[in-house]
Design an enzyme around this catalytic site. Structure first.
Site: not given
Ligand code: OAD
Ligand code: ZN
Length: 263
Positions: A23-26, A98, A100, A117
């Site tokens: 899932p994304d964040f926002r 990302n 991931d 990040h």
């Protein structure tokens, strides 16, 4: 435009990985920040807040356990498009927010990648910054353990080097500051462009450089420049359209079909 470009800069965010199942964040409803009830966080972003981590490392550690690269998620067509741009000799750099690791799994060479990040490939103590073995860190997280620093009497918490709010970005982020000057095309995929300093890159490319946005929503300053192209659609649809326009679709599908994750 990408057919004539030689120095393509790609910026990506969580939207790139939603088709890989992360899932994304926002995004309202489906985004991570709307689905953290199980962790009893004071506010959603606390999961990446250093102060909160010190008080309770468990929410982040259980999220980390879920997200460790190579475990269950696989790159999708969007990641392979970035690889194809590179294989065509046109990729200047890919900047991703990302954590991931799916760009690496898709076969993007590390020198072309800036994981702004951070990621799971290294780990360190949040108190004395001593580096810790990333494999041991991973194993401990998989066992559900909180890891303490073994440097003298430190005993600080150890975490994978994922950038938390308030933490500095990795040195590598600042290594290629000239990229914005060399870029002759910027492609922004799947990010809300809300988090700085990452988001600033989109505005740092000169105004005469074409910018292409592939995202569900219009974000950042897109639309404010003459050479902006905005494709508001699902990312896979946008990536497919772009690949077709470039005559690369077949090649992209072949790359994706081989689907051999590079570890
Ligand atoms: P966001 O969740 O803020 O934004 C994701 C964007 O992708 C949104 O604009 C979505 O509409 C879009 N999107 C999602 N799925 C899509 C799909 N299938 N097709 C098209 N568009 C889609 O994620 P980021 O911008 O990556 O920080 O968030 C930036 C940072 O905020 C993250 O790196 C993280 C977070 O706090 C840290 O972990 C430090
Ligand atoms: Zn320490």
């Amino acid at each position: 435009m990408a057919d004539t470009s030689k120095n393509v800069l790609v910026m990506a965010g969580a939207g790139l990985s939603t088709h890989s199942g992360i899932p994304d964040f926002r995004s309202p409803g489906t985004g991570l920040y709307d689905n953290l009830q199980q962790y009893n966080l004071p506010y959603p972003e606390a999961i990446f807040d250093l102060g909160f981590f010190v008080r309770d490392p468990r929410p982040f550690l259980s999220l980390a356990k879920e997200l460790y690269p190579g475990k269950k998620y696989r790159p999708n067509l969007g990641h392979y498009l970035a690889r194809l741009i590179n294989e065509k000799g046109k990729l200047l750099r890919m900047y991703t927010q990302n954590i991931d690791g799916l760009e690496r799994l898709a076969g993007l060479p590390p020198e072309k990648l800036v994981e702004a990040h951070g990621g799971f490939s290294s780990a360190s103590c949040i108190s004395c910054f001593k580096e810790h073995d990333p494999d041991e860190t991973r194993e401990a997280i998989f066992r559900g353990e909180v890891i303490r620093c073994t440097n003298g009497k430190c005993k600080g918490l150890v975490k994978p080097d994922i950038v938390f709010f308030g933490e500095a970005l990795p040195d590598r982020f600042f290594l290629y500051q000239d990229d914005v000057l060399w870029a002759d095309l910027l492609i922004v995929i799947g990010t809300s462009l809300e988090v700085y300093p990452f988001a600033a890159i989109a505005d740092e490319v000169p105004r005469d450089v074409p910018r292409l946005l592939l995202n569900r929503d219009v974000v950042g300053s897109f639309g404010m420049r003459k050479h902006d192209t905005i494709v508001t659609c699902d990312i896979i649809e946008g990536v497919t359209r772009l690949a077709k326009e470039l005559g690369w679709h077949e090649e992209l599908m072949e790359l994706y079909a081989k689907h051999e994750p590079c570890m």
